[in-house]
Design a protein around this motif. Sequence first.
Motif, PDB file in Angstrom:
ATOM      1  N   VAL C  73      10.022  -4.520   1.471  1.00 35.71           N
ATOM      2  CA  VAL C  73       9.239  -4.305   0.252  1.00 35.71           C
ATOM      3  C   VAL C  73       7.824  -4.460   0.768  1.00 35.71           C
ATOM      4  O   VAL C  73       7.385  -5.567   1.071  1.00 35.71           O
ATOM      5  N   ASP C  74       7.130  -3.366   0.917  1.00 38.78           N
ATOM      6  CA  ASP C  74       6.058  -3.311   1.905  1.00 38.78           C
ATOM      7  C   ASP C  74       4.889  -2.447   1.448  1.00 38.78           C
ATOM      8  O   ASP C  74       4.576  -1.421   2.055  1.00 38.78           O
ATOM      9  N   PRO C  75       4.212  -2.870   0.367  1.00 32.67           N
ATOM     10  CA  PRO C  75       3.099  -2.041  -0.114  1.00 32.67           C
ATOM     11  C   PRO C  75       2.007  -1.852   0.940  1.00 32.67           C
ATOM     12  O   PRO C  75       1.264  -0.883   0.870  1.00 32.67           O
ATOM     13  N   GLY C  76       1.921  -2.747   1.912  1.00 33.84           N
ATOM     14  CA  GLY C  76       0.862  -2.638   2.913  1.00 33.84           C
ATOM     15  C   GLY C  76       1.233  -1.842   4.139  1.00 33.84           C
ATOM     16  O   GLY C  76       0.516  -1.881   5.147  1.00 33.84           O
ATOM     17  N   VAL C  77       2.363  -1.112   4.091  1.00 36.10           N
ATOM     18  CA  VAL C  77       2.797  -0.385   5.278  1.00 36.10           C
ATOM     19  C   VAL C  77       1.690   0.530   5.816  1.00 36.10           C
ATOM     20  O   VAL C  77       1.030   1.220   5.041  1.00 36.10           O
ATOM     21  N   GLY C  78       1.494   0.489   7.108  1.00 32.78           N
ATOM     22  CA  GLY C  78       0.484   1.328   7.728  1.00 32.78           C
ATOM     23  C   GLY C  78      -0.880   0.666   7.819  1.00 32.78           C
ATOM     24  O   GLY C  78      -1.757   1.138   8.530  1.00 32.78           O
ATOM     25  N   SER C  79      -1.079  -0.417   7.085  1.00 35.28           N
ATOM     26  CA  SER C  79      -2.310  -1.202   7.221  1.00 35.28           C
ATOM     27  C   SER C  79      -2.127  -2.166   8.384  1.00 35.28           C
ATOM     28  O   SER C  79      -1.167  -2.091   9.136  1.00 35.28           O
ATOM     29  N   VAL C 126       6.282   5.937  15.946  1.00 36.98           N
ATOM     30  CA  VAL C 126       6.224   5.084  14.764  1.00 36.98           C
ATOM     31  C   VAL C 126       5.422   5.794  13.674  1.00 36.98           C
ATOM     32  O   VAL C 126       4.247   6.108  13.873  1.00 36.98           O
ATOM     33  N   SER C 127       6.065   6.059  12.547  1.00 30.96           N
ATOM     34  CA  SER C 127       5.359   6.659  11.414  1.00 30.96           C
ATOM     35  C   SER C 127       4.427   5.624  10.796  1.00 30.96           C
ATOM     36  O   SER C 127       4.530   4.434  11.073  1.00 30.96           O
ATOM     37  N   THR C 128       3.521   6.085   9.946  1.00 29.19           N
ATOM     38  CA  THR C 128       2.620   5.137   9.278  1.00 29.19           C
ATOM     39  C   THR C 128       3.146   4.737   7.905  1.00 29.19           C
ATOM     40  O   THR C 128       2.570   3.887   7.248  1.00 29.19           O
ATOM     41  N   THR C 129       4.236   5.362   7.486  1.00 28.54           N
ATOM     42  CA  THR C 129       4.719   5.091   6.131  1.00 28.54           C
ATOM     43  C   THR C 129       6.119   4.490   6.093  1.00 28.54           C
ATOM     44  O   THR C 129       6.605   4.144   5.024  1.00 28.54           O
ATOM     45  N   PHE C 130       6.785   4.369   7.239  1.00 27.86           N
ATOM     46  CA  PHE C 130       8.170   3.896   7.210  1.00 27.86           C
ATOM     47  C   PHE C 130       8.438   2.943   8.377  1.00 27.86           C
ATOM     48  O   PHE C 130       9.242   3.208   9.267  1.00 27.86           O
ATOM     49  N   HIS C 131       7.725   1.820   8.349  1.00 27.52           N
ATOM     50  CA  HIS C 131       7.951   0.798   9.370  1.00 27.52           C
ATOM     51  C   HIS C 131       9.334   0.173   9.230  1.00 27.52           C
ATOM     52  O   HIS C 131       9.860  -0.362  10.193  1.00 27.52           O
ATOM     53  N   GLY C 132       9.894   0.225   8.021  1.00 27.01           N
ATOM     54  CA  GLY C 132      11.258  -0.282   7.822  1.00 27.01           C
ATOM     55  C   GLY C 132      12.219   0.324   8.820  1.00 27.01           C
ATOM     56  O   GLY C 132      13.073  -0.363   9.392  1.00 27.01           O
TER      57      GLY C 132
END
Lengths: 268, 268, 268
Positions: C73-79, C126-132
Amino acid sequence: MPAQRPVITLLTDFGMCDSYVAQMKGVILQKSPDAQIVDLSHEIPPQDILRAAYLLGDSYPRFPRATIHIVVVDPGVGSDRRVLCISAARQFFIAPDNGVLELVLRSAPPEAMVAVTNRWYFQKNVSTTFHGRDILASVASHLAAGVKLSRFGPPVADPVRLQLPQVTMGDKQISGAVIYADRFGNLVTNIERKHLAQVFQGAKSSQMLVWVGGREIRGLWRSYAEQQPGELMCLLGSSGRLEISVSGGSAAAGLDAPRGTPVEIARL
Amino acid sequence: MPAQRPVITLLTDFGMCDSYVAQMKGVILQKSPDAQIVDLSHEIPPQDILRAAYLLGDSYPRFPRATIHIVVVDPGVGSDRRVLCISAARQFFIAPDNGVLELVLRSAPPEAMVAVTNRWYFQKNVSTTFHGRDILASVASHLAAGVKLSRFGPPVADPVRLQLPQVTMGDKQISGAVIYADRFGNLVTNIERKHLAQVFQGAKSSQMLVWVGGREIRGLWRSYAEQQPGELMCLLGSSGRLEISVSGGSAAAGLDAPRGTPVEIARL
Amino acid sequence: MPAQRPVITLLTDFGMCDSYVAQMKGVILQKSPDAQIVDLSHEIPPQDILRAAYLLGDSYPRFPRATIHIVVVDPGVGSDRRVLCISAARQFFIAPDNGVLELVLRSAPPEAMVAVTNRWYFQKNVSTTFHGRDILASVASHLAAGVKLSRFGPPVADPVRLQLPQVTMGDKQISGAVIYADRFGNLVTNIERKHLAQVFQGAKSSQMLVWVGGREIRGLWRSYAEQQPGELMCLLGSSGRLEISVSGGSAAAGLDAPRGTPVEIARL
């Protein structure tokens, strides 16, 4: 004896309210008790072949070699439509011959392709309404247990192909379309990284202008966190497709842009 | 040491928003780390024992020998209602004694039936609201690990039975009822293949007339693909029950025929 | 070679309409084909860190030693927010550093805590939107395969903490709040067994008075079955928290008491 547990994925429009998915798993476990079964998704809208085709195309490259993907989005069940078993990208795909494998066929040349006809590998009493259980899951369980693809039926050279929305390239522009919205309301398009690379080589982000659903968006963001909350943005999503998003919100809710909505891109 | 991985299915009204299902799986994996756990469904409407009974009855025959089915639709949790562990059809069933095993009991004479009372096999602190985790999953994990049924408690001879809607047979007619609608809007009835065989032996499909929800349907189709899209049809569904369907659509949406709606059939 | 199959749980806000969860599982199975993967829940409302924190806190104690819990649950993904890998309670937790591990940190002192930075263990692109998928699942698969926690990155001492609603204790009163509603409409509060024990030692059930959402409830019930159908009641739920329920119904539907609603308790 296989070196490791066979991986089998299921992609259907069955939902999880009924026991259809579980019945398929029961059949698989009869012959392949050690299978590692993964739900790809069961929330495909009923009979939405295009949606299933995209989900499968975006997902299969993440799975290990020899994974068996079963797709049951099958409006023609009980008719004379064929069931295909395909080997491609060193994985296997079992699906009705209705175009649902389109994205696989476009991304990986099939190594082998047969029509599943050998009733030896079906369940004993094949229903007319649930081939997913009686044919596809049954065949998959045998494939997982080591049966060769060629045993399931004769070679096929003419799988049904699916018409996909086109991407049109110009010198300084790209025309594409929204192909689906995901759970977060991100509008996923058919415009891929390679398309953008072709038109925007050497360009700055600010030189990209996107029109969709009556709105104009400037620039290509790298992550959701870079844009102000509530603001529209474009970025390359996790499957390498251009996506229209709202940071911390839903683009699908904010825009009137259902599947098929044109997406126009220009280089300034 | 069991020859293969034990299969355990879960059928609940828990949904997947909370972690109740996962907590049951955690408990199972403590004692039976190798279990092959299958979600039968968790979308039973809260406390709808009848729906769960039908889903279980339609599904269990698809599972391998020795599968353990856990059912947690349990409005009486925390009261003195018993928990049953039953062996039938060479599989196992663990459920509250509230009638949810009715379809199993009707289709397969139980080989053994006990009331689960031996706290040795429960979790240490048994809650009053979640026996699914603290008793049923815990007992299942021991059963999967090889503990004998008879260890769980004393024999039972009088399980609670569920009143099911009746099928009434005439010389040239059958009366039954809608028992549930599936995800596609197919109306599943309690009229089975054997009922139709009795009345329609030697008849043509066109000699069958069905009334349901104020509508009349003629004939028995073999598959969805045979009927015009949007048209009502009757066919034998994948669990051997008569179903009312709309080809490419939803009979549940088109008809006012909730559970319990009478279904009348006549031979012309 | 691990003695038994590694257990990996997934807790996300991805839903099951898309293939994001399946893509994570594909990545896990690449390195850890024998993993026992459990869906904790994927129905966290988008970006609801608090809800995920509670679900995880209530569930992890049910899982075996060495279980790996992945939370996305990762609203900050890519930051530049960190990804944490923590060992606590002899289990492992991999999550964005946004407070979602708050309940774990409060209940079990971490044995080790690192920031995941070693790209060796990530997916190649590594994508910037799907670190999961590209980071968390990838790292988990290596952890499950036996890689030591310390290989993933440098120690961390200052994880982001989450502000939780407080419980205030008086001599004869307790003030708390509704923290979420479950599928059955039970209103779960942050008031725990230990809080009640402190104020109500030696008291009768009838000496407890609870106010919530403009309603007054007297007494503490032991199970749903003890109260009249349709009536409000209080009981200690399966995770040891005070819950407001309606027997055979939904307290969430009957009361206007969303998350954060104050719950006041007095000893008469």
